[in-house]
Design an enzyme around this catalytic site. Sequence first.
Site, PDB file in Angstrom:
ATOM      1  N   GLN A  24       0.844  -1.198   0.000  1.00  0.00           N
ATOM      2  CA  GLN A  24       0.000   0.000   0.000  1.00  0.00           C
ATOM      3  C   GLN A  24       0.874   1.242   0.000  1.00  0.00           C
ATOM      4  O   GLN A  24       1.853   1.331   0.750  1.00  0.00           O
ATOM      5  CB  GLN A  24      -0.910   0.009   1.225  1.00  0.00           C
ATOM      6  CG  GLN A  24      -1.768   1.259   1.382  1.00  0.00           C
ATOM      7  CD  GLN A  24      -1.076   2.361   2.179  1.00  0.00           C
ATOM      8  OE1 GLN A  24      -0.148   2.105   2.935  1.00  0.00           O
ATOM      9  NE2 GLN A  24      -1.528   3.591   2.003  1.00  0.00           N
ATOM     10  N   TYR A  82       0.795   5.759  -0.535  1.00  0.00           N
ATOM     11  CA  TYR A  82       0.102   7.025  -0.756  1.00  0.00           C
ATOM     12  C   TYR A  82       0.767   7.727  -1.945  1.00  0.00           C
ATOM     13  O   TYR A  82       1.852   7.330  -2.392  1.00  0.00           O
ATOM     14  CB  TYR A  82       0.197   7.913   0.489  1.00  0.00           C
ATOM     15  CG  TYR A  82      -0.494   7.339   1.696  1.00  0.00           C
ATOM     16  CD1 TYR A  82      -1.852   7.516   1.895  1.00  0.00           C
ATOM     17  CD2 TYR A  82       0.222   6.612   2.652  1.00  0.00           C
ATOM     18  CE1 TYR A  82      -2.503   6.996   3.000  1.00  0.00           C
ATOM     19  CE2 TYR A  82      -0.408   6.081   3.765  1.00  0.00           C
ATOM     20  CZ  TYR A  82      -1.772   6.273   3.937  1.00  0.00           C
ATOM     21  OH  TYR A  82      -2.393   5.743   5.022  1.00  0.00           O
ATOM     22  N   HIS A 101     -11.568   5.326   5.246  1.00  0.00           N
ATOM     23  CA  HIS A 101     -10.413   5.265   6.136  1.00  0.00           C
ATOM     24  C   HIS A 101     -10.833   4.945   7.569  1.00  0.00           C
ATOM     25  O   HIS A 101     -10.296   5.471   8.534  1.00  0.00           O
ATOM     26  CB  HIS A 101      -9.604   6.563   6.103  1.00  0.00           C
ATOM     27  CG  HIS A 101      -8.121   6.355   6.193  1.00  0.00           C
ATOM     28  ND1 HIS A 101      -7.298   6.356   5.109  1.00  0.00           N
ATOM     29  CD2 HIS A 101      -7.317   6.106   7.254  1.00  0.00           C
ATOM     30  CE1 HIS A 101      -6.045   6.145   5.487  1.00  0.00           C
ATOM     31  NE2 HIS A 101      -6.040   5.980   6.795  1.00  0.00           N
ATOM     32  N   ASP A 145     -14.372  -1.820   2.974  1.00  0.00           N
ATOM     33  CA  ASP A 145     -13.517  -1.642   4.146  1.00  0.00           C
ATOM     34  C   ASP A 145     -14.235  -0.695   5.099  1.00  0.00           C
ATOM     35  O   ASP A 145     -14.551   0.428   4.730  1.00  0.00           O
ATOM     36  CB  ASP A 145     -12.178  -1.049   3.703  1.00  0.00           C
ATOM     37  CG  ASP A 145     -11.117  -1.062   4.803  1.00  0.00           C
ATOM     38  OD1 ASP A 145     -11.488  -0.996   5.985  1.00  0.00           O
ATOM     39  OD2 ASP A 145      -9.924  -1.128   4.465  1.00  0.00           O
ATOM     40  N   ARG A 169     -17.346  -6.313  11.944  1.00  0.00           N
ATOM     41  CA  ARG A 169     -17.046  -6.851  13.278  1.00  0.00           C
ATOM     42  C   ARG A 169     -17.478  -8.299  13.433  1.00  0.00           C
ATOM     43  O   ARG A 169     -17.110  -8.946  14.422  1.00  0.00           O
ATOM     44  CB  ARG A 169     -17.730  -5.999  14.361  1.00  0.00           C
ATOM     45  CG  ARG A 169     -17.309  -4.538  14.394  1.00  0.00           C
ATOM     46  CD  ARG A 169     -15.863  -4.367  14.814  1.00  0.00           C
ATOM     47  NE  ARG A 169     -15.485  -2.973  14.946  1.00  0.00           N
ATOM     48  CZ  ARG A 169     -14.941  -2.242  13.987  1.00  0.00           C
ATOM     49  NH1 ARG A 169     -14.706  -2.796  12.783  1.00  0.00           N
ATOM     50  NH2 ARG A 169     -14.621  -0.975  14.176  1.00  0.00           N
ATOM     51  N   GLY A 175      -9.409  -3.659   9.692  1.00  0.00           N
ATOM     52  CA  GLY A 175      -8.269  -2.963  10.265  1.00  0.00           C
ATOM     53  C   GLY A 175      -8.228  -3.073  11.774  1.00  0.00           C
ATOM     54  O   GLY A 175      -7.477  -3.864  12.341  1.00  0.00           O
ATOM     55  N   ARG A 176      -9.077  -2.293  12.452  1.00  0.00           N
ATOM     56  CA  ARG A 176      -9.063  -2.312  13.920  1.00  0.00           C
ATOM     57  C   ARG A 176      -9.206  -3.712  14.512  1.00  0.00           C
ATOM     58  O   ARG A 176      -8.511  -4.037  15.477  1.00  0.00           O
ATOM     59  CB  ARG A 176     -10.164  -1.397  14.459  1.00  0.00           C
ATOM     60  CG  ARG A 176      -9.904   0.091  14.246  1.00  0.00           C
ATOM     61  CD  ARG A 176     -11.009   0.929  14.869  1.00  0.00           C
ATOM     62  NE  ARG A 176     -10.801   2.350  14.658  1.00  0.00           N
ATOM     63  CZ  ARG A 176     -11.251   3.033  13.597  1.00  0.00           C
ATOM     64  NH1 ARG A 176     -11.917   2.389  12.647  1.00  0.00           N
ATOM     65  NH2 ARG A 176     -11.030   4.331  13.487  1.00  0.00           N
TER      66      ARG A 176
END
Length: 395
Positions: free
Chosen positions: A130, A132, A280, A311, A315, A334-335
């Site tokens: 990934q 930027y 994000h 994305d 959960r 992610g989290r």
Amino acid sequence: MSSTRTWFESVAEAERRARRILPPSVFAAIRAGAEGGVTLSENVAAFSRLALLPTVADLPAERTLATVVMGTPVSFPVLLSPTGVQAVHPEGEVAVARAAKEADTLMGVSAFASSPLEAVAAVTEKFLFQTYWSGSRSLLTSRLQRAREAGARGLIVTLDWCFDFRRDWGSPWIPQRLDTKAIVRYLPELVRRPGYVQRYLAAGGPPDLGVPNMADLRGEVPGFFAAFEEWMRTPPPTWDDLAWLREQWDGPFMIKGVTRVQDARRARDIGATAISVSNHGGNNLDSTPATVRCLPAIVDAVGDDIEVLLDGGVRRGSDVVKALALGARAVMIGRPYLWGLAAGGTLGVTNVLEILRAGVSETLYALGKASLAELNRADVLVPDGFAIGDRQVDG
């Protein structure tokens, strides 16, 4: 299986354990969303507004969860989204890579990762790099070449962040480096989290805030804030810039951060092979709609031409199934895996992935589906006004 000292039953339990283990500032940096956290909360809550329609007979004894994402076969439709500076555990991305390999799925490796690409590649072949839009074109091409040589299966270009650090409850302080001054400032938190300190002492010391995947043309590794400044000082890309970047990468190419139909179409038109419907994780522009609400219109617009991933807010395994029924090829998390990493290193990430895998399988069973390919929108009740239509997204 009931929760034990080393195993937990839900992503919510992983979050609770991460909160107990991590210094409050570290936990807050992972947990928080931009400004009031409206989008962060909506990403999760939106899934609960989608209803599933189970059936009661002719249920499949076996379910097939495998799929192909960006040309790579994976055992189930959950990928590990790239996240930067994984200071929740000394092994960071290397521990995550072990879990990804065991689960036979793809992981994203961030340009701002704590571990170099080559360390991840030594553990798993199934990873995406990934980046930027940061630095000069020559610097970008050198980083892409490094990723290619390391064996990255694809490229993710992340575009969904407007440098918003504002938090209504306050942003956690992040030091330039973990020197004596920083450690003294963190000391009250560290005293309350001896397990976290012991992990790092056993690993040789505090985390290094350098970002090896953002090395310059001379190979020098910048600190996090130096790399971040390079990114902020780089003029944002045009679609022509992104088309040029696509030409530099001859493999699968994803644009991450799409919530508008028009952006999905432009991504398709420059030759992207995948897009991630993402905000994000609620860390971009607050009040952006939940990604699962943006998904149907985007799938309708480009889903036959490009892989669409989701994305944000996942959960449970049932969330995964809902996203796939609405047209996503797979989801990225992610989290949840960072909480698992904090709770138990590689085993904790594996734990999170197995929770989601079991949830996907059980939900398919209840719906009477033997494979992911059998899912369709008729399996999900979408309330009126839930999906963000073409006019709203593309207007």
